[in-house]
Structure formats: C-alpha cells, structure tokens
Write an enzyme that holds these catalytic residues in place. Structure first.
Site: not given
Ligand code: PEP
Ligand code: MG
Length: 753
Positions: A367, A474, A510, A609, A632-633, A643, A680
């Site tokens: 967090h 997100r 998303r 992804e 990223n994924d 990752r 993205c």
C-alpha cells in the site's frame, strides 16, 4: 526494606532521578547523583552505570560503591564480562554469586571482590542496548522478580532521559553511542522514483521523556486496562469475523491473541504503570525489552513474532490515544521513517511537507508504495535495520534512483544530491512548459498521451502532467488502501469524482485486478503456488460475479449519463471476455429497468496481457470496443519471468525482437479491424520505449504521470516515418536486445529519447 516496596511505596524515586538529570550540573555529576539515588533506594551496596563507546567498548561511567578511580578506566570489550553478556543478550542477568558465572571478568581496579549478588539490566533505546545498569550486594542472594522489574523501569527512564539528548548535552558524553550518529548508507529496493533530502520523522514515535511520568497511577492503570480490553475485543472480533473477511492471515491473528491475552505481557505493563509510568511509557518499556530479546533471534519464526508484537504494541498505543488522535505536525521537508505502513497511514500526513519515505520492509506492490507513487513521493523500502539506525530529527536522503538511503549524510553527499535534485527540478519545469502543447510528431501524427491512475490523489496530477485523459484507472487501489471492502456508495463516489475531475477527457476504468501480488488485507486468500498464474483479475471477477456486478453498477451510477469506458484485466480467452461483457449488459438492463440514466456512450474493452490472445485477436477484436496492451504482464508471461522478482524481472528486454514483434502483431490486427488500441504498461512512460512503440504504429500511450512530460518531449522531436523505417530495419535478423541500436537510431534522428 525490600527494594520493590521502596519504588512502589513512593514513586518519588523516578522523580528524583528525573530531577537529578534535569539539574544544572555537568553530565558526570548528574550520573553520580543518579547512581547514589538508585543504590539508596534499592538498598544496594553498589550501583553502576556502564555506557557504550562508539568503539563498542563498555565503559564504567558512574558508580556508587565501587572504587571511584575505576570510573572511565574500567572498560569491557564487546561480549566481555557480565556487562558484555547483558549487552549481548539484551536482557537482565540476576545472579546470586556473580564470580561463579563463567562470563565473570575480574577487574582489580574496581575493588568488587566482596560482592556476590549481581543484577544488571540493559539500557535500551529503540531496541538497541546503549549501556548497562548494575546493582550489587555483598550477600549471596537472588533479587526478587519485582526488583528486576523495578530496575528495568529505572533503566528505561534513564535511557530515555539520556538518549533524548536534552538533559545531557551530546558534547558532554562525546562518543557515547546513545543514539546512532555516524553517517550511514543503506541499500534497499526502489518503491517510488525521485530524490529527497530532509528531516527524519519516525512514524512510530517514541514516547517523549516528559510524557513518561504520571502522578495518578490509578488513573493510568484504568486507561491501560480499558485499552487492553478494547485491543483484546478487537482481535477476538477479527478472529471470529467469519465470512472469509479477516484483518490478517489467521495464524498471525492467533499469535496476536496469544500475546494480547498473555498474562506476562499484561502484568509487565501493569507493573510499569504502577511504578509511576504513563500507560504509553509502559508500552514502550515492554516493547523495547521484546525488541532487544527477539530482535537478535536467529530463528526467522521468532523474528516474525517480534513483528507481530510490534504491531500489537502499535495497536495498543492507538487504543490509548483514542480514536480522535490528531494528525502529527510535520517539520518542513519531512522524511517519514517506518517499519511498514498500513493501508491509510500515509494519507494521514500533511502532503505539503512530506518529501520522502523510507521503509524497513514492504514491497513495491504494498500500500505504502502505491500511495507514495501516486503522491509522487520518492520511496525506498526493504532497508534492513533502518529503524534502529535513525533518530527522530536526523538529516536523511532518500535516493529513489539508486534505491538507497543516506542517514546523517556527509556534506559532500548532500551537495551532490542537491545538484541532482536541481537537475530534476529543471527538467520538470521544461516538461511543465509543454503541458498544453498537443503531442504531434514532426511529420504530423497525433499521439494521445494518457495517464495511469488509481487513487483520488492522482487526479490532481491530470492537468499538471498534461495528459489528455486517464488511459488506465486501476480500481483495485481503492480496495487495497481501505481497511474494509469498499461498499457500493464508496465506489460510486470515487468513480464519480474521477469523472468530474476528468471533465470532457476520457477515463478508462479497469475492473478489479486483484490476486497475484495484489492481495486485500481484509479478504482471506488461499496461498497459491503461482499467484501470477493463479486466481486473479477477471478470473476472480467471473467466479465472484456479485463483486464484479457491484463494481459495474457503481460505474454505471457514477457515469450518470456521461460516457463510460470499462476494461477487463487479464482476459485470457475470448470466452472470458464474452462472459464479462455479458455481466455489463445485465447491469445495464437492470439499471434501465429501474429507470436510471444510461451512460451517453458505453465502451467495453479488454486488456491484452495473456499471450494466448495474440493468436485469437481475430475473434476478440470484433467483440471489443477497444483494447489496451498491459505490457507489464504481457512481458512477464511472454518471457516467463516474474515481474516482481528482481532476479528475473529485468533479465529480458522488451526492446528485443520477440516482444516487439508481438506488439507489432497486436497493433497491426487493431489497425486492420479499426479497433482503438493503447499501451498502458510502464514501458509506455519511458521515452526510448515510447519512441519504439510510436515507431511500431501505436498512437495512444497511457503511463505514470511523471512519464507524460518526457514522452511528450520525445514525440515532439520524432519523425514517425523515419522511426518506423529504422525500427523495422533493425529488427530484421537481430539476435537479442536491440536497445543499443534503438538508442543509436533515436540519436541519429535527433529524438529526445
Ligand atoms: C500491465 O500489466 O501492464 C498493467 C498495466 O497492469 P498492472 O500493472 O496493473 O498489472
Ligand atoms: Mg496487468
């Protein structure tokens, strides 16, 4: 007279010590007085204070009863003698016949031959032993438990008084290791980029010495009991929570319960309060003893338990301070130091003064790291031993570029950091000037630059960064920073605020991308062998349609007649997308039946992804209104490299033929079908990577806010057609990474990448 009775009978002992320390005398005279007071009160023939020199040696600093000539002469090497043993163990040593102990080291200059009974306790500060307080008696006797506890309380008060620095000037005690004071450099992990220089503020602040004493032990005892009862009830409640929603993994809570109901723990606290400490000081006393004891444990299980205890202590302190705890006042340029931060902790500090964050633990997906990035506050984590090495008020540098922390940095380090900060500020100012300039390439192609976001605090960055909308919102961040599952109203409220802030600009929401490395503290999760390949994102949403439908409902309500874009994460098959889209349709007709205003326009898209989709775009694209490539994924799955694992995360370069060909394939399929597509992942925010994406034909890039300026500068200097030809050519027959070649190409084309 029994020593314990002396303390309990009159709490004036602690007062006398405090007054002695506060008197207008040289440090030595104060310590001499203190040992006299303690000896008299505890009916001990000897009372001595040993303090640790910077060299690690323990030096006799004051004594009542031993030969005065030994003061500043007797020194013990680390680990030597009984004093060394106490330092090593971090806990008291109670011996009826000290000379018989194997660690006993005889020092003739002290004249301690006749003394048999020995009780020594460490002076602890921030979990570190800074010295030892000893009482001795001639007779062979073991000290009572209560006497041991009393001496520990005296030791705690003494170490806080000495360590706080105000009572004995630092200069007077020269190189005593009361508090860490040498420059140190710690290597950690980068959680948020950037540089900061400022003043250390400890998140878990120690109790100030002047708030340690209480005149009303009964009232303190009552406060303590109320707080402990509330804590116990809270933990029991968490354990009995049921419904799969609990505050922490079950076994951690079980340990909490064990400690919270532990009679020893409670008794230690009560004793401390009865002797004249405030409830807060009592918690600190017991805490520092635990730290010293468990902190040295080799056994990782025991060290873990220490963390649980720390947490428990923090919880108890929060109960003591009551719910209405006021926000801490920060100095200008505050650097927050913490072991780790809970979901909402960081947001409680004054952002205008918070410059950086250093964490002892954490992970980039924690967090605190997410919020730090959203607030654009540099953050370095996983700095082992951090909290014991830094004092409140120390000067500190956060180097988010090299993932380092400098504690009490030397002047040359500060100068170097200041000039690097200056360069960053200048670059930022340059980018700010481009804020309202649309991003056209030199040959006239419009590139849409969007921003990734996830928290309300991100919204301020929208205009500041010069983005044309939010390409990836997100939604799981709201869930991750909350103490409990956000309800429909809270979700609707946030989405509404996002749309308000964006105005006419597009926002792509998303749906929840939870699971994998994004776990909710309040949602019980099964441990998975391979979380990245496990039950996450849209898979979870489809299996728990109530959760997903609630979110879609919130989005529809928030849109209230405005345009709405919904995107599903980690779609791995066409069927999954079809099923997810069907949930949207159901919610739309549900809303219609209730006469709610429909969005003016509704676009539903998929994230690309999972590599499997690359060979099924012909079926997917006609079903979607748009797609966004989550590099990223996608890269993690293409290269089969976690990752989040630093050992493999950077092993494979996205600027290499397999990755670039995969991206080109997606771009081509979208162009052929007229499907809007954006990228993205983080790579969209790095100028050289963004240059390559533009060369591949992508016209919409969504990135962290800090990337918009540099990428815009790149776009403005780029000839897309030349870039396309260049990248196409160098991909032919290339073996591994083409990063170097792309750099050369960008330089040749005068592109600012
Ligand atoms: C991605 O995977 O590239 C992406 C943008 O999603 P996240 O980083 O949130 O997984
Ligand atoms: Mg992703």
């Amino acid at each position: 007279m029994v020593a314990g009775v002396a303390i309990r009978g009159s709490r004036s002992l602690l007062r006398q010590i405090r007054e002695a320390m506060a008197s207008q005398q040289p440090a030595q005279a104060k310590l001499d007085m203190v040992v006299r007071i303690i000896a008299a009160s505890m009916v001990a023939e000897v009372c001595s204070i040993y303090l640790r020199r910077a060299s690690g040696d323990m030096e006799l600093f004051a004594t009542e009863g031993l030969d005065a000539k030994a003061v500043h002469v007797t020194r013990m090497k680390p680990g030597e003698g009984l004093v060394g043993e106490i330092m090593r163990l971090g806990r008291p040593l109670n011996l009826s016949d000290a000379p018989a102990h194997p660690a006993f080291a005889y020092r003739p200059e002290t004249g301690e031959d006749p003394y048999h009974a020995f009780l020594g306790v460490p002076l602890l500060r921030g979990g570190r032993a800074i010295g030892v307080l000893v009482v001795q008696n001639r007779t062979e006797r073991a000290y009572e438990d209560e006497e041991v506890e009393d001496l520990q309380i005296i030791a705690m008060v003494l170490s806080e008084l000495v360590g706080a620095g105000g009572l004995i000037g630092a200069g007077e005690l020269k190189d005593i290791e009361i508090a860490p004071h040498r420059p140190e450099r710690l290597k950690g992990a980068r959680f948020a980029d950037g540089l900061a220089y400022g003043v250390a503020v400890l998140h878990e602040a120690p109790v100030a010495p002047d708030e340690m004493f209480s005149d009303d032990a009964l009232a303190e005892d009552a406060r303590l009991k109320t707080a402990i009862a509330a804590l116990q009830a809270q933990i029991d409640g968490m354990l009995d929570g049921g419904q799969g929603l609990v505050g922490a993994p079950y076994e951690v809570l079980e340990t909490y319960r064990l400690f919270a109901h532990d009679r020893g723990w409670n008794r230690g606290l009560e004793e401390a309060v009865r002797s004249g400490l405030t409830a807060e000081a009592a918690v600190e006393r017991v805490r520092s003893e635990h730290r010293a004891r468990l902190g040295q444990a080799r056994d990782p299980y025991l060290r873990e338990r220490l963390h649980d205890l720390e947490d428990l202590n923090d919880r108890l302190l929060r109960h003591l301070s009551g719910d209405g705890a006021v926000a801490r006042v920060l100095p200008e340029n505050a650097i927050l130091i913490a072991r780790n931060l809970g979901p909402a902790d960081l947001l409680e500090y004054d952002r205008t003064k918070l410059r950086g964050l250093l964490l002892e633990e954490g992970s980039p997906a924690s967090h605190a790291a997410i919020v730090a990035r959203a607030l654009d506050i540099p953050c370095v984590g996983r700095l082992s031993g951090l909290r014991d090495r830094v004092n409140e008020g120390d000067s500190v540098v956060v180097d988010g570029e090299s993932a380092e922390a400098y504690l009490r940095p030397r002047a040359d380090v500060v100068t170097a950091i200041a000039s690097r900060m200056e360069v960053r500020a200048q670059r930022k100012a340059e980018f700010a000037r481009l804020r309202d300039t649309p991003a056209f390439t030199r040959d006239g192609a419009k590139i849409t630059l969007l921003m990734n976001a996830g928290l309300a605090v991100d919204l301020e960055m929208l205009r500041e960064a010069g983005a044309e909308g939010i390409g990836l919102f997100r939604t799981e961040f709201q869930f991750m920073v909350a103490e409990q599952m956000p309800r429909l109203e809270a979700q609707t409220e946030l989405y509404g605020r996002v749309l308000d802030a964006a105005g006419a600009m597009p926002v792509t929401f998303r749906t929840l991308d939870l699971g994998g490395d994004k776990l909710l503290p309040y949602m019980e999760a099964e441990r998975e062998e391979n979380p990245a390949l496990g039950w996450r994102a849209v898979r979870m949403g489809l299996d728990r349609p109530a959760l997903l439908r609630l979110q879609i409902r919130a989005l529809l309500w928030a849109a209230k007649g405005r345009a709405l874009r919904i995107m599903f994460p980690l779609v791995s098959s066409v069927d999954e997308f079809r099923a997810a889209r069907a949930l949207v349709d159901q919610e739309v007709s549900w809303a219609q039946r209730r006469g709610r205003v429909a969005p003016s326009r509704l676009d539903v898209g998929a994230m690309v992804e999972a590599p499997a989709l690359l060979w099924h775009l012909d079926a997917l694209l006609p079903m979607t209104d748009f797609v966004s490539v989550g590099t990223n994924d996608l890269m993690q799955y293409l290269f089969a490299a976690d990752r989040g694992n630093p050992r493999v995360a950077d092993r494979y370069d996205p600027l290499s033929p397999p990755a670039l060909r995969a991206l080109k394939q997606i771009q081509q399929a979208c162009a052929d079908t007229g499907t809007p597509v954006s990228v993205c992942g983080e790579m969209a925010g790095r100028p050289l990577e963004a240059f390559t994406l533009v060369a591949l034909g992508f016209e919409a890039l969504s990135m962290p806010p800090a990337g918009v300026g540099p990428v815009k500068q790149m776009v403005l200097s780029c000839d897309r057609e030349a870039a396309r030809r260049g990248v196409e050519a160098l991909l032919k027959g290339a073996a591994g990474s083409v990063r170097g070649e792309i750099e050369t190409l960008a330089r040749k084309l005068y592109v600012a990448a």
